[in-house]
Design an enzyme around this catalytic site. Sequence first.
Site, PDB file in Angstrom:
ATOM      1  N   LYS A  13       0.827  -1.220   0.000  1.00 36.18           N
ATOM      2  CA  LYS A  13       0.000   0.000   0.000  1.00 36.18           C
ATOM      3  C   LYS A  13       0.853   1.259   0.000  1.00 36.18           C
ATOM      4  O   LYS A  13       0.610   2.170  -0.768  1.00 36.18           O
ATOM      5  CB  LYS A  13      -0.898   0.055   1.256  1.00 36.18           C
ATOM      6  CG  LYS A  13      -1.940  -1.002   1.366  1.00 36.18           C
ATOM      7  CD  LYS A  13      -2.888  -0.698   2.518  1.00 36.18           C
ATOM      8  CE  LYS A  13      -2.215  -0.635   3.871  1.00 36.18           C
ATOM      9  NZ  LYS A  13      -1.816  -1.907   4.454  1.00 36.18           N
ATOM     10  N   ARG A  88      -9.789   1.119   9.059  1.00 30.84           N
ATOM     11  CA  ARG A  88      -9.408  -0.269   9.282  1.00 30.84           C
ATOM     12  C   ARG A  88     -10.514  -1.061   9.953  1.00 30.84           C
ATOM     13  O   ARG A  88     -10.397  -2.277  10.081  1.00 30.84           O
ATOM     14  CB  ARG A  88      -8.167  -0.324  10.171  1.00 30.84           C
ATOM     15  CG  ARG A  88      -6.865  -0.421   9.394  1.00 30.84           C
ATOM     16  CD  ARG A  88      -5.705  -0.352  10.367  1.00 30.84           C
ATOM     17  NE  ARG A  88      -4.583  -1.131   9.990  1.00 30.84           N
ATOM     18  CZ  ARG A  88      -3.437  -0.633   9.523  1.00 30.84           C
ATOM     19  NH1 ARG A  88      -3.319   0.652   9.319  1.00 30.84           N
ATOM     20  NH2 ARG A  88      -2.435  -1.423   9.249  1.00 30.84           N
ATOM     21  N   ARG A 122      11.203  -6.219   4.690  1.00 32.61           N
ATOM     22  CA  ARG A 122      10.985  -4.777   4.481  1.00 32.61           C
ATOM     23  C   ARG A 122      11.978  -3.928   5.275  1.00 32.61           C
ATOM     24  O   ARG A 122      12.256  -4.191   6.436  1.00 32.61           O
ATOM     25  CB  ARG A 122       9.556  -4.439   4.903  1.00 32.61           C
ATOM     26  CG  ARG A 122       9.190  -2.997   4.753  1.00 32.61           C
ATOM     27  CD  ARG A 122       7.722  -2.809   4.612  1.00 32.61           C
ATOM     28  NE  ARG A 122       6.986  -2.997   5.844  1.00 32.61           N
ATOM     29  CZ  ARG A 122       5.672  -2.828   5.934  1.00 32.61           C
ATOM     30  NH1 ARG A 122       4.969  -2.481   4.873  1.00 32.61           N
ATOM     31  NH2 ARG A 122       5.049  -3.009   7.073  1.00 32.61           N
ATOM     32  N   ARG A 155      11.089  -2.084  10.749  1.00 34.70           N
ATOM     33  CA  ARG A 155      10.087  -1.593  11.692  1.00 34.70           C
ATOM     34  C   ARG A 155       9.945  -2.596  12.828  1.00 34.70           C
ATOM     35  O   ARG A 155       9.968  -3.804  12.600  1.00 34.70           O
ATOM     36  CB  ARG A 155       8.736  -1.437  10.989  1.00 34.70           C
ATOM     37  CG  ARG A 155       8.541  -0.048  10.425  1.00 34.70           C
ATOM     38  CD  ARG A 155       7.321   0.048   9.583  1.00 34.70           C
ATOM     39  NE  ARG A 155       6.147  -0.551  10.174  1.00 34.70           N
ATOM     40  CZ  ARG A 155       4.955  -0.567   9.568  1.00 34.70           C
ATOM     41  NH1 ARG A 155       4.820  -0.007   8.381  1.00 34.70           N
ATOM     42  NH2 ARG A 155       3.924  -1.125  10.137  1.00 34.70           N
ATOM     43  N   ARG A 166      -1.301  -9.075  13.168  1.00 37.15           N
ATOM     44  CA  ARG A 166      -1.845  -8.003  12.311  1.00 37.15           C
ATOM     45  C   ARG A 166      -2.686  -8.584  11.175  1.00 37.15           C
ATOM     46  O   ARG A 166      -3.720  -8.021  10.816  1.00 37.15           O
ATOM     47  CB  ARG A 166      -0.699  -7.143  11.761  1.00 37.15           C
ATOM     48  CG  ARG A 166      -0.105  -6.234  12.832  1.00 37.15           C
ATOM     49  CD  ARG A 166       1.310  -5.806  12.495  1.00 37.15           C
ATOM     50  NE  ARG A 166       1.390  -4.913  11.364  1.00 37.15           N
ATOM     51  CZ  ARG A 166       2.494  -4.749  10.635  1.00 37.15           C
ATOM     52  NH1 ARG A 166       3.588  -5.426  10.900  1.00 37.15           N
ATOM     53  NH2 ARG A 166       2.496  -3.904   9.639  1.00 37.15           N
TER      54      ARG A 166
HETATM   55  P1  AMP Z   1       0.701   0.449   9.155  1.00 38.69           P
HETATM   56  O1  AMP Z   1       1.923   1.303   9.007  1.00 38.69           O
HETATM   57  O2  AMP Z   1      -0.452   0.922   8.332  1.00 38.69           O
HETATM   58  O3  AMP Z   1       1.005  -1.015   8.944  1.00 38.69           O
HETATM   59  O4  AMP Z   1       0.227   0.591  10.695  1.00 38.69           O
HETATM   60  C1  AMP Z   1       1.075   0.194  11.756  1.00 38.69           C
HETATM   61  C2  AMP Z   1       0.270   0.024  13.034  1.00 38.69           C
HETATM   62  O5  AMP Z   1      -0.347   1.280  13.397  1.00 38.69           O
HETATM   63  C3  AMP Z   1      -0.896  -0.960  12.966  1.00 38.69           C
HETATM   64  O6  AMP Z   1      -0.467  -2.310  13.161  1.00 38.69           O
HETATM   65  C4  AMP Z   1      -1.771  -0.453  14.106  1.00 38.69           C
HETATM   66  O7  AMP Z   1      -1.235  -0.822  15.364  1.00 38.69           O
HETATM   67  C5  AMP Z   1      -1.639   1.061  13.972  1.00 38.69           C
HETATM   68  N1  AMP Z   1      -2.660   1.639  13.052  1.00 38.69           N
HETATM   69  C6  AMP Z   1      -2.448   2.142  11.804  1.00 38.69           C
HETATM   70  N2  AMP Z   1      -3.595   2.604  11.264  1.00 38.69           N
HETATM   71  C7  AMP Z   1      -4.555   2.379  12.200  1.00 38.69           C
HETATM   72  C8  AMP Z   1      -5.970   2.595  12.226  1.00 38.69           C
HETATM   73  N3  AMP Z   1      -6.642   3.144  11.188  1.00 38.69           N
HETATM   74  N4  AMP Z   1      -6.650   2.236  13.347  1.00 38.69           N
HETATM   75  C9  AMP Z   1      -6.002   1.697  14.408  1.00 38.69           C
HETATM   76  N5  AMP Z   1      -4.682   1.445  14.441  1.00 38.69           N
HETATM   77  C10 AMP Z   1      -3.956   1.773  13.349  1.00 38.69           C
END
Ligand code: AMP
Length: 210
Positions: A13, A88, A122, A155, A166
Amino acid sequence: MKLIILGAPGAGKGTQAQMIVEKLGIPHISMGDILREAVREKTYKGEIIQSYIGEGQLVPDKIIYELLTERIQSEDCKNGYLLDGYPRTMKQVELLYGYQKIDIVLDIEVDQDVLIDRITGRLSCPSCRAVYHVKAKPPAVEDRCDECRSILVHRSDDTEETLKRRLNIYHIETKPLIKFYSDIGILIKIDGNQEMNEIHESIKKSLGIG
Ligand code: AMP
């Protein structure tokens, strides 16, 4: 144009979002980046956010919604934006639906074994947020960002164990969104098992921005 990009962790994404916004001239709003920025600021809210991210759990909607609305109200979003990582959950869909009209939702679909390979390999740049992969998209100089020369990091939530949690959350909480956006006729499915540039070509064709 107001766009949302959906896909499991590792679907690509962030990379695709970056390529689309460059083409369309709209901001890329990454919820994950906004949250990691809040964590780096070391505020009380940042500590709460980190406790959820570190466990691979979703951050509570109240915090998410506050950060999102603040970002969307910025001047640079008035001609549109691309949302990555929001919504989400169906609750987050409802909150957004109440005050923003989204034009298109892209859903990048990827097989689970491909996702695991992408996530565990990654590398991210903590400064400019560029994303690399040890095999598929290595930086020119090992562990250094091509754009800003910062040292690249894995990360902390990109471990196999956190990834499984996740993915599980994704299947339970995020999959229903796909049905919702499909039912209202704004969902476009993209085959995300392809190579990065092929995915980008498919997206451009779907959006008619070839
Ligand atoms: P990402 O970088 O999109 O993979 O997000 C990393 C982490 O941030 C996720 O595993 C969640 O813990 C948190 N996170 C990101 N977006 C959201 C969201 N819309 N709602 C809740 N937690 C989020």
